[in-house]
Motif scaffolding. Structure first.
Motif, mmCIF file in Angstrom:
data_model
loop_
_atom_site.group_PDB
_atom_site.id
_atom_site.type_symbol
_atom_site.label_atom_id
_atom_site.label_comp_id
_atom_site.label_asym_id
_atom_site.label_seq_id
_atom_site.Cartn_x
_atom_site.Cartn_y
_atom_site.Cartn_z
ATOM 1 N N UNK A 7 0.844 -1.084 0.047
ATOM 2 C CA UNK A 7 -0.050 0.198 -0.014
ATOM 3 C C UNK A 7 0.955 1.225 -0.017
ATOM 4 N N UNK A 8 0.402 2.248 -0.710
ATOM 5 C CA UNK A 8 1.195 3.436 -0.905
ATOM 6 C C UNK A 8 0.417 4.671 0.074
ATOM 7 N N UNK A 9 1.342 5.284 0.839
ATOM 8 C CA UNK A 9 0.732 6.715 1.231
ATOM 9 C C UNK A 9 0.916 7.653 0.717
ATOM 10 N N UNK A 10 -0.372 8.404 0.272
ATOM 11 C CA UNK A 10 -0.171 9.897 -0.363
ATOM 12 C C UNK A 10 -0.266 10.803 0.638
ATOM 13 N N UNK A 11 0.597 11.629 0.369
ATOM 14 C CA UNK A 11 0.599 12.874 1.174
ATOM 15 C C UNK A 11 0.216 14.184 0.254
ATOM 16 N N UNK A 12 -0.906 14.907 0.439
ATOM 17 C CA UNK A 12 -1.364 15.910 -0.409
ATOM 18 C C UNK A 12 -0.897 17.550 0.059
ATOM 19 N N UNK A 13 -0.442 18.269 -0.919
ATOM 20 C CA UNK A 13 -0.320 19.432 -0.510
ATOM 21 C C UNK A 13 -1.992 20.193 -0.012
ATOM 22 N N UNK A 14 -1.826 21.343 0.881
ATOM 23 C CA UNK A 14 -2.779 22.160 1.090
ATOM 24 C C UNK A 14 -2.435 23.476 1.233
ATOM 25 N N UNK A 15 -3.668 24.341 1.484
ATOM 26 C CA UNK A 15 -3.027 25.658 1.681
ATOM 27 C C UNK A 15 -3.329 26.200 3.304
ATOM 28 N N UNK A 16 -3.047 25.247 4.117
ATOM 29 C CA UNK A 16 -3.101 25.564 5.462
ATOM 30 C C UNK A 16 -1.732 25.013 6.080
ATOM 31 N N UNK A 17 -1.149 24.050 5.881
ATOM 32 C CA UNK A 17 0.274 23.491 6.462
ATOM 33 C C UNK A 17 1.255 24.342 6.029
ATOM 34 N N UNK A 64 -0.931 6.676 7.858
ATOM 35 C CA UNK A 64 -1.611 7.847 7.452
ATOM 36 C C UNK A 64 -2.818 8.221 8.632
ATOM 37 N N UNK A 65 -2.997 7.317 9.425
ATOM 38 C CA UNK A 65 -3.826 8.004 10.633
ATOM 39 C C UNK A 65 -2.961 8.907 11.374
ATOM 40 N N UNK A 66 -1.867 8.569 11.681
ATOM 41 C CA UNK A 66 -0.890 9.559 12.552
ATOM 42 C C UNK A 66 -0.548 10.660 11.720
ATOM 43 N N UNK A 67 -0.455 10.782 10.283
ATOM 44 C CA UNK A 67 -0.501 12.005 9.563
ATOM 45 C C UNK A 67 -1.680 12.967 9.686
ATOM 46 N N UNK A 68 -2.849 12.164 9.490
ATOM 47 C CA UNK A 68 -3.998 12.721 9.368
ATOM 48 C C UNK A 68 -4.429 13.557 10.812
ATOM 49 N N UNK A 69 -4.264 12.745 11.935
ATOM 50 C CA UNK A 69 -4.514 13.370 13.078
ATOM 51 C C UNK A 69 -3.596 14.762 13.480
ATOM 52 N N UNK A 70 -2.346 14.745 12.903
ATOM 53 C CA UNK A 70 -1.625 15.994 12.988
ATOM 54 C C UNK A 70 -1.930 16.770 11.841
ATOM 55 N N UNK A 71 -2.776 16.566 11.150
ATOM 56 C CA UNK A 71 -3.547 17.907 10.293
ATOM 57 C C UNK A 71 -3.092 17.571 8.598
ATOM 58 N N UNK A 72 -2.265 16.520 8.378
ATOM 59 C CA UNK A 72 -1.987 16.635 6.986
ATOM 60 C C UNK A 72 -3.085 15.578 6.140
ATOM 61 N N UNK A 73 -3.050 16.330 5.085
ATOM 62 C CA UNK A 73 -3.927 15.490 3.845
ATOM 63 C C UNK A 73 -3.126 14.256 3.588
ATOM 64 N N UNK A 74 -3.667 12.972 3.946
ATOM 65 C CA UNK A 74 -2.978 11.994 3.525
ATOM 66 C C UNK A 74 -4.131 10.567 3.222
ATOM 67 N N UNK A 75 -3.711 9.773 2.218
ATOM 68 C CA UNK A 75 -4.586 8.793 1.988
ATOM 69 C C UNK A 75 -3.807 7.380 1.479
ATOM 70 N N UNK A 76 -4.524 6.406 1.766
ATOM 71 C CA UNK A 76 -3.788 5.178 1.244
ATOM 72 C C UNK A 76 -4.589 4.807 -0.183
ATOM 73 N N UNK A 77 -3.494 4.090 -0.844
ATOM 74 C CA UNK A 77 -3.744 3.476 -2.282
ATOM 75 C C UNK A 77 -3.014 2.217 -2.355
ATOM 76 N N UNK A 78 -3.635 1.340 -2.985
ATOM 77 C CA UNK A 78 -3.416 -0.057 -3.366
ATOM 78 C C UNK A 78 -2.394 0.167 -4.254
ATOM 79 N N UNK A 79 -1.034 -0.471 -4.120
ATOM 80 C CA UNK A 79 0.226 -0.234 -4.960
ATOM 81 C C UNK A 79 -0.221 -1.033 -6.371
#
Length: 79
Positions: A7-17, A64-79
């Motif tokens: 599984x791949x973790x995607x971390x996305x850009x946002x206009x907040x962090x 991904x949960x740890x990243x999300x709890x800390x405010x990053x936009x992240x999701x899982x994707x099957x490789x």
């Protein structure tokens, strides 16, 4: 039941962090050095997202949960 394989973790850009905030999260959650985390934060900003190296589902879900709890936009994707 979750499909096998990596599984791949995607971390996305946002206009907040900020770079600094993203850098702190990446060092805290992923254990990156400050230099590596800052480079990855720049990649997220320039590319809109980064994909982390594939890993097993259970580990990827926790990260991904740890990243999300800390405010990053992240999701899982099957490789």
């Amino acid at each position: 039941m979750h499909p096998g394989g990596p599984w791949i973790i995607e971390i996305h850009n946002d206009n907040i962090n900020t770079y600094g905030g993203v850098t702190l999260v990446l060092t805290d959650v992923l254990g990156y050095t400050t230099e590596t985390a800052y480079r990855v934060a720049g990649d997220i900003d320039r590319r809109g997202k980064v994909d982390l190296a594939p890993g097993p589902w259970a580990e990827a879900e926790k990260l991904v949960a740890a990243l999300q709890v800390r405010g990053l936009r992240a999701r899982l994707r099957h490789a």
